[in-house]
Design a protein around this motif. Structure first.
Motif, PDB file in Angstrom:
ATOM      1  N   ALA A  97      29.324   9.058  -8.906  1.00 61.19           N
ATOM      2  CA  ALA A  97      28.125   9.878  -9.110  1.00 61.19           C
ATOM      3  C   ALA A  97      27.466   9.515 -10.443  1.00 61.19           C
ATOM      4  N   ASP A  98      28.268   9.285 -11.477  1.00 57.42           N
ATOM      5  CA  ASP A  98      27.721   8.899 -12.775  1.00 57.42           C
ATOM      6  C   ASP A  98      27.052   7.536 -12.691  1.00 57.42           C
ATOM      7  N   ARG A  99      27.692   6.571 -12.060  1.00 60.52           N
ATOM      8  CA  ARG A  99      27.087   5.235 -11.925  1.00 60.52           C
ATOM      9  C   ARG A  99      25.789   5.297 -11.125  1.00 60.52           C
ATOM     10  N   ASP A 100      25.802   6.071 -10.038  1.00 59.33           N
ATOM     11  CA  ASP A 100      24.588   6.208  -9.223  1.00 59.33           C
ATOM     12  C   ASP A 100      23.455   6.833 -10.025  1.00 59.33           C
ATOM     13  N   LEU A 101      23.788   7.837 -10.803  1.00 58.42           N
ATOM     14  CA  LEU A 101      22.790   8.496 -11.644  1.00 58.42           C
ATOM     15  C   LEU A 101      22.155   7.509 -12.618  1.00 58.42           C
TER      16      LEU A 101
ATOM     17  N   MET B  37       8.070  10.126 -25.798  1.00 57.69           N
ATOM     18  CA  MET B  37       9.119  11.144 -25.830  1.00 57.69           C
ATOM     19  C   MET B  37       9.423  11.690 -24.437  1.00 57.69           C
ATOM     20  N   VAL B  38       8.468  11.624 -23.517  1.00 54.42           N
ATOM     21  CA  VAL B  38       8.753  12.123 -22.168  1.00 54.42           C
ATOM     22  C   VAL B  38       9.843  11.281 -21.520  1.00 54.42           C
ATOM     23  N   TYR B  39       9.848   9.980 -21.787  1.00 52.67           N
ATOM     24  CA  TYR B  39      10.911   9.113 -21.267  1.00 52.67           C
ATOM     25  C   TYR B  39      12.239   9.442 -21.956  1.00 52.67           C
ATOM     26  N   ASP B  40      12.190   9.687 -23.252  1.00 51.83           N
ATOM     27  CA  ASP B  40      13.405  10.048 -23.996  1.00 51.83           C
ATOM     28  C   ASP B  40      14.012  11.338 -23.477  1.00 51.83           C
ATOM     29  N   VAL B  41      13.173  12.306 -23.153  1.00 49.68           N
ATOM     30  CA  VAL B  41      13.667  13.572 -22.594  1.00 49.68           C
ATOM     31  C   VAL B  41      14.396  13.306 -21.283  1.00 49.68           C
ATOM     32  N   MET B  42      13.800  12.481 -20.428  1.00 42.93           N
ATOM     33  CA  MET B  42      14.437  12.140 -19.159  1.00 42.93           C
ATOM     34  C   MET B  42      15.805  11.502 -19.398  1.00 42.93           C
ATOM     35  N   CYS B  43      15.869  10.565 -20.337  1.00 39.38           N
ATOM     36  CA  CYS B  43      17.133   9.886 -20.625  1.00 39.38           C
ATOM     37  C   CYS B  43      18.181  10.848 -21.187  1.00 39.38           C
TER      38      CYS B  43
ATOM     39  N   GLU C 175      19.848   5.146 -10.889  1.00 40.76           N
ATOM     40  CA  GLU C 175      18.629   5.847 -10.494  1.00 40.76           C
ATOM     41  C   GLU C 175      17.678   6.004 -11.686  1.00 40.76           C
ATOM     42  N   VAL C 176      18.216   6.386 -12.818  1.00 41.26           N
ATOM     43  CA  VAL C 176      17.402   6.578 -14.018  1.00 41.26           C
ATOM     44  C   VAL C 176      16.883   5.236 -14.535  1.00 41.26           C
ATOM     45  N   ASP C 177      17.737   4.221 -14.517  1.00 37.10           N
ATOM     46  CA  ASP C 177      17.317   2.895 -14.984  1.00 37.10           C
ATOM     47  C   ASP C 177      16.177   2.323 -14.142  1.00 37.10           C
ATOM     48  N   ALA C 178      16.053   2.771 -12.908  1.00 34.77           N
ATOM     49  CA  ALA C 178      15.003   2.268 -12.015  1.00 34.77           C
ATOM     50  C   ALA C 178      13.631   2.877 -12.310  1.00 34.77           C
ATOM     51  N   VAL C 179      13.582   3.897 -13.152  1.00 35.05           N
ATOM     52  CA  VAL C 179      12.307   4.552 -13.475  1.00 35.05           C
ATOM     53  C   VAL C 179      11.583   3.734 -14.544  1.00 35.05           C
ATOM     54  N   PRO C 180      10.373   3.260 -14.249  1.00 30.67           N
ATOM     55  CA  PRO C 180       9.614   2.501 -15.253  1.00 30.67           C
ATOM     56  C   PRO C 180       9.196   3.414 -16.416  1.00 30.67           C
ATOM     57  N   PRO C 181       9.540   3.048 -17.633  1.00 33.03           N
ATOM     58  CA  PRO C 181       9.262   3.918 -18.783  1.00 33.03           C
ATOM     59  C   PRO C 181       7.799   4.306 -18.959  1.00 33.03           C
TER      60      PRO C 181
ATOM     61  N   GLU D 286       5.537   4.680 -16.508  1.00 31.94           N
ATOM     62  CA  GLU D 286       4.988   5.338 -15.311  1.00 31.94           C
ATOM     63  C   GLU D 286       5.186   6.840 -15.458  1.00 31.94           C
ATOM     64  N   LEU D 287       4.195   7.487 -16.011  1.00 29.44           N
ATOM     65  CA  LEU D 287       4.305   8.907 -16.345  1.00 29.44           C
ATOM     66  C   LEU D 287       4.674   9.762 -15.141  1.00 29.44           C
ATOM     67  N   ASP D 288       4.063   9.521 -13.993  1.00 32.48           N
ATOM     68  CA  ASP D 288       4.383  10.324 -12.808  1.00 32.48           C
ATOM     69  C   ASP D 288       5.839  10.157 -12.401  1.00 32.48           C
ATOM     70  N   ALA D 289       6.336   8.932 -12.450  1.00 29.92           N
ATOM     71  CA  ALA D 289       7.732   8.668 -12.084  1.00 29.92           C
ATOM     72  C   ALA D 289       8.683   9.317 -13.086  1.00 29.92           C
ATOM     73  N   VAL D 290       8.349   9.222 -14.359  1.00 28.84           N
ATOM     74  CA  VAL D 290       9.187   9.834 -15.399  1.00 28.84           C
ATOM     75  C   VAL D 290       9.209  11.348 -15.234  1.00 28.84           C
ATOM     76  N   ASN D 291       8.044  11.934 -15.024  1.00 31.45           N
ATOM     77  CA  ASN D 291       7.982  13.389 -14.843  1.00 31.45           C
ATOM     78  C   ASN D 291       8.736  13.835 -13.596  1.00 31.45           C
ATOM     79  N   SER D 292       8.620  13.082 -12.538  1.00 31.77           N
ATOM     80  CA  SER D 292       9.329  13.418 -11.297  1.00 31.77           C
ATOM     81  C   SER D 292      10.840  13.369 -11.504  1.00 31.77           C
ATOM     82  N   MET D 293      11.322  12.306 -12.143  1.00 28.75           N
ATOM     83  CA  MET D 293      12.764  12.193 -12.390  1.00 28.75           C
ATOM     84  C   MET D 293      13.232  13.274 -13.355  1.00 28.75           C
ATOM     85  N   THR D 294      12.419  13.604 -14.339  1.00 34.52           N
ATOM     86  CA  THR D 294      12.782  14.663 -15.285  1.00 34.52           C
ATOM     87  C   THR D 294      12.964  15.987 -14.554  1.00 34.52           C
TER      88      THR D 294
END
Length: 84
Positions: free
Chosen positions: A46-50, A11-17, A53-59, A61-69
């Motif tokens: 800006a939308d495409r870049d976003l 769910m942490v990845y879902d929240v980020m998405c 950026e989000v697609d590059a986060v490995p689902p 990788e908790l630290d990466a997901v939390n950082s992007m969130t």
């Protein structure tokens, strides 16, 4: 990757998405309301870049997901504060 010993809550990845979807919606809304073609192009980019950026986060990788969130929450707050 999340440690095998840890319970990983997907769910942490879902929240980020969901945050990215919300922010992307703001960008598209601003593109549609843009006064000039240049402003429209800027918001659409800006939308495409976003999304890239989000697609590059490995689902898993908790630290990466939390950082992007955290980053997305800050951007969303800023976008809401600067709403027209």
């Amino acid at each position: 990757m999340a440690n095998e010993d840890e319970d990983y809550d997907p769910m942490v990845y879902d929240v980020m998405c969901e945050l990215a979807t919300h922010l992307g919606g703001i960008y598209i809304s601003r593109a549609r309301a843009a006064a000039t073609p240049e402003d429209e192009a800027r918001w659409r980019q800006a939308d495409r870049d976003l999304m890239e950026e989000v697609d590059a986060v490995p689902p898993m990788e908790l630290d990466a997901v939390n950082s992007m969130t955290t980053t997305l929450r800050e951007r969303l707050k800023a976008a809401n504060e600067s709403a027209p």
